[in-house]
Design a protein around this motif. Structure first.
Motif, PDB file in Angstrom:
ATOM      1  N   THR A  82       0.841  -1.190   0.000  1.00  8.45           N
ATOM      2  CA  THR A  82       0.000   0.000   0.000  1.00  8.45           C
ATOM      3  C   THR A  82       0.881   1.247   0.000  1.00  8.45           C
ATOM      4  N   VAL A  83       0.277   2.392  -0.312  1.00  9.38           N
ATOM      5  CA  VAL A  83       1.027   3.648  -0.298  1.00  9.38           C
ATOM      6  C   VAL A  83       1.608   3.898   1.091  1.00  9.38           C
ATOM      7  N   SER A  84       0.790   3.686   2.119  1.00  5.72           N
ATOM      8  CA  SER A  84       1.249   3.901   3.493  1.00  5.72           C
ATOM      9  C   SER A  84       2.438   3.011   3.825  1.00  5.72           C
ATOM     10  N   ASP A  85       2.378   1.750   3.396  1.00  2.00           N
ATOM     11  CA  ASP A  85       3.484   0.834   3.670  1.00  2.00           C
ATOM     12  C   ASP A  85       4.730   1.218   2.879  1.00  2.00           C
ATOM     13  N   ARG A  86       4.559   1.749   1.679  1.00  2.00           N
ATOM     14  CA  ARG A  86       5.718   2.187   0.903  1.00  2.00           C
ATOM     15  C   ARG A  86       6.398   3.376   1.581  1.00  2.00           C
ATOM     16  N   VAL A  87       5.604   4.259   2.163  1.00  2.00           N
ATOM     17  CA  VAL A  87       6.188   5.381   2.897  1.00  2.00           C
ATOM     18  C   VAL A  87       6.962   4.856   4.106  1.00  2.00           C
ATOM     19  N   ALA A  88       6.388   3.907   4.827  1.00  2.00           N
ATOM     20  CA  ALA A  88       7.071   3.333   5.993  1.00  2.00           C
ATOM     21  C   ALA A  88       8.377   2.663   5.589  1.00  2.00           C
ATOM     22  N   GLN A  89       8.347   1.928   4.478  1.00  2.00           N
ATOM     23  CA  GLN A  89       9.565   1.278   4.000  1.00  2.00           C
ATOM     24  C   GLN A  89      10.620   2.301   3.615  1.00  2.00           C
ATOM     25  N   MET A  90      10.172   3.423   3.057  1.00  2.00           N
ATOM     26  CA  MET A  90      11.117   4.457   2.657  1.00  2.00           C
ATOM     27  C   MET A  90      11.775   5.104   3.875  1.00  2.00           C
ATOM     28  N   VAL A  91      11.024   5.218   4.982  1.00  2.00           N
ATOM     29  CA  VAL A  91      11.605   5.745   6.219  1.00  2.00           C
ATOM     30  C   VAL A  91      12.765   4.851   6.662  1.00  2.00           C
ATOM     31  N   ALA A  92      12.542   3.545   6.651  1.00  2.00           N
ATOM     32  CA  ALA A  92      13.588   2.605   7.055  1.00  2.00           C
ATOM     33  C   ALA A  92      14.742   2.598   6.061  1.00  2.00           C
ATOM     34  N   LYS A  93      14.413   2.676   4.784  1.00  2.00           N
ATOM     35  CA  LYS A  93      15.459   2.679   3.757  1.00  2.00           C
ATOM     36  C   LYS A  93      16.398   3.866   3.927  1.00  2.00           C
ATOM     37  N   ALA A  94      15.841   5.037   4.236  1.00  2.00           N
ATOM     38  CA  ALA A  94      16.659   6.242   4.394  1.00  2.00           C
ATOM     39  C   ALA A  94      17.646   6.115   5.540  1.00  2.00           C
TER      40      ALA A  94
END
Length: 206
Positions: A82-94
């Motif tokens: 989901t969009v929300s999960d992609r944002v969460a993954q991007m937080v961890a990726k950064a």
């Protein structure tokens, strides 16, 4: 005064992650929420995600399984968060990516910031004038067969951030929603289609 959270994740981190996800575009996940729909209540959606991530109560939604045709006539499975999960993954990726970048070989081009397949082709073109041979290797079904335990051992070796470790493990174990609506719990592998890969036509399939 804002109540302290168990994990030190800032609203700024979530906002910056959202901007990167928006730039990448991508398809809707199991909730059928597009980026445009997510933005209809952008402040509320980002605050809710930050609150869940910082408090430790964040759990990802199932990953939507889609299949798209490959050039050889076969089908390639993709997992669309989901969009929300992609944002969460991007937080961890950064947080994790700068540490991992130190360990990559200069000739590694896949899924890395500032590098692309065109860069790899350019390097190969230059070297083909110096060498009369080429070595081509491919690991069949690599993403589909990643050992979760080995993956988590590698993650723990590169970060002490408890929330990064916690959420990566939850993403690995997130249910996969198949095309018939049934759910599968993965015992190995990780779906292609998340934020670790640059956006492609395949990721924009839906």
């Amino acid at each position: 005064m804002e109540q302290a959270k168990p994990f030190r994740i800032t609203k700024r981190q979530v906002w910056e992650a959202y901007k990167r996800v928006k730039a990448n575009q991508g398809a809707a996940g199991v909730d059928e929420q597009t980026i445009e729909a997510f933005e209809e209540n952008l402040s509320g959606n980002l605050y809710k995600l930050w609150n869940r991530m910082a408090s430790g109560s964040y759990f990802p939604s199932p990953v939507l399984r889609v299949e798209i045709p490959k050039g050889n006539g076969r089908m390639r499975p993709l997992g669309i968060p989901t969009v929300s999960d992609r944002v969460a993954q991007m937080v961890a990726k950064a947080v994790l990516e700068p540490e991992l970048e130190k360990h990559f070989h200069p000739d590694s081009y896949g899924y890395r910031p500032g590098k692309s397949a065109l860069d790899a082709v350019g390097t190969a073109r230059k070297r083909c004038w110096k060498n009369a041979w080429v070595l081509d290797l491919d690991i069949k079904g690599f993403f589909d067969n990643i050992d979760h335990e080995l993956m988590m051992r590698a993650v723990r070796a590169h970060t002490e951030e408890k929330w990064v470790i916690l959420y990566i493990e939850r993403w690995l174990k997130a249910p996969i929603e198949m095309q018939d609506g049934s759910h599968q719990l993965p015992e190995k592998g990780t779906p292609q289609g998340g934020v670790a890969a640059p956006p492609t036509k395949e990721q924009k399939f839906r």
